[in-house]
Design a protein around this motif. Structure first.
Motif, PDB file in Angstrom:
ATOM      1  N   ARG A   1      -5.877  -2.287   0.330  1.00  0.00           N
ATOM      2  CA  ARG A   1      -5.307  -0.991  -0.032  1.00  0.00           C
ATOM      3  C   ARG A   1      -6.365  -0.131  -0.708  1.00  0.00           C
ATOM      4  NH1 ARG A   1       0.521   0.054  -2.987  1.00  0.00           N
ATOM      5  NH2 ARG A   1       0.366   2.333  -3.111  1.00  0.00           N
ATOM      6  N   GLY A   2      -6.357   1.164  -0.410  1.00  0.00           N
ATOM      7  CA  GLY A   2      -7.328   2.076  -0.986  1.00  0.00           C
ATOM      8  C   GLY A   2      -6.914   2.580  -2.357  1.00  0.00           C
ATOM      9  N   GLN A   3      -7.786   3.380  -2.960  1.00  0.00           N
ATOM     10  CA  GLN A   3      -7.567   4.013  -4.260  1.00  0.00           C
ATOM     11  C   GLN A   3      -7.322   2.990  -5.365  1.00  0.00           C
ATOM     12  OE1 GLN A   3      -4.403   6.828  -3.288  1.00  0.00           O
ATOM     13  NE2 GLN A   3      -5.911   8.441  -2.922  1.00  0.00           N
ATOM     14  N   THR A   4      -8.149   1.961  -5.389  1.00  0.00           N
ATOM     15  CA  THR A   4      -8.117   0.985  -6.475  1.00  0.00           C
ATOM     16  C   THR A   4      -9.439   1.080  -7.227  1.00  0.00           C
ATOM     17  OG1 THR A   4      -8.910  -0.711  -4.932  1.00  0.00           O
ATOM     18  CG2 THR A   4      -6.543  -0.610  -5.326  1.00  0.00           C
TER      19      THR A   4
ATOM     20  N   ILE B   1      -0.940   8.825   2.673  1.00  0.00           N
ATOM     21  CA  ILE B   1      -1.335  10.210   2.406  1.00  0.00           C
ATOM     22  C   ILE B   1      -0.202  11.219   2.590  1.00  0.00           C
ATOM     23  CG2 ILE B   1      -3.766   9.826   2.939  1.00  0.00           C
ATOM     24  CD1 ILE B   1      -3.263  11.056   5.700  1.00  0.00           C
TER      25      ILE B   1
ATOM     26  N   THR C   1      -4.609   3.844   3.079  1.00  0.00           N
ATOM     27  CA  THR C   1      -4.297   4.794   2.011  1.00  0.00           C
ATOM     28  C   THR C   1      -3.121   5.667   2.434  1.00  0.00           C
ATOM     29  OG1 THR C   1      -6.651   4.883   1.420  1.00  0.00           O
ATOM     30  CG2 THR C   1      -5.208   6.582   0.499  1.00  0.00           C
TER      31      THR C   1
END
Length: 236
Positions: A32-35, A52, A50
């Motif tokens: 998962r992104g944004q970590t 969006i 991610t």
């Protein structure tokens, strides 16, 4: 009772991740992104998901579920000895004489909807007799868009694989086997977007959007009238 949602973002991404792991070459990591403070996966090929966008697809579909019970409650235990109609669900508020506001079923005990015991969210003084546990449910059909960043030497081929299969019967069957409230709709065309990593080196990256339909249900407390009394007032 707290307002609850039946399908979380984490659950949506879990289904999508399971699909990606099933179709991508062995050893390809999916994260998962944004970590924050998390390095890239070690392997040369990996995928980052991610979320969006969320778009409403239709007006809410609303349903109401009433439950009439016979039983008793003391402390944090509800003991149901008979169910006149409906079923007991987790999160359902409990109504009846002597029951304070805010009491709801927090988990199953020996019961799973009918006769049996249930756990309450807070202790209450002993009560017994006719009890009620009604809820309202609103489902919003939602289009969920997840950006898929495909990294590594095989990123072009992997992006092609993902975009092709997300618009196939294979994906529909795979998602249906995982959950009934998430389904793939389509994927955008892959596009190359080179990535500058922490070492200031260019990595090959292809990106596309996976578009899914999710049908989360929001449950709220709902009281029902067991009897309606109408009084007639004479006209003057």
């Amino acid at each position: 009772m707290p307002t609850t949602i039946s399908l979380t973002e984490t659950q949506i991404l879990t289904v999508l991740r399971s699909f990606l792991l099933a179709v991508l070459p062995s050893g390809t990591e999916v994260v998962r992104g944004q970590t924050n403070r998390v390095p890239e996966p070690i392997g040369p090929d990996f995928v980052v998901m991610t979320p969006i966008m969320r778009e409403r697809l239709a007006t809410n579909e609303t349903n109401y579920h009433d439950a009439a019970l016979t039983g008793s409650a003391t402390g944090q235990t509800l003991d149901v000895t008979a169910v006149d109609f409906g079923e007991v669900v987790i999160g359902a508020p409990l109504y009846g004489p002597g029951i304070p506001a805010g009491i709801y079923v927090s988990s199953f005990g020996t019961g799973t909807g009918g006769v049996g015991t249930y756990n309450l969210n807070a202790p209450i003084a002993p009560v017994s007799g006719d009890l009620f546990a009604g809820t309202g449910q609103a489902m919003q059909a939602t289009r969920v868009t997840v950006q898929i960043d495909v990294h590594g030497p095989l990123s072009g081929d992997n992006a092609q694989l993902i975009s092709t299969l997300l618009r196939s019967d294979y994906a529909c069957q795979f998602f249906a086997d995982q959950r009934s409230d998430v389904a793939p709709l389509y994927a955008s065309d892959p596009r190359q977007a080179p990535f500058l990593n922490g070492e200031k080196q260019i990595e090959t990256r292809w990106t596309l959007d996976a578009v899914l339909q999710a049908n989360p249900v929001v449950t709220t407390p709902q009281q029902f009238a067991g009897e309606v009394v109408i009084d007639l007032n004479p006209l003057p």
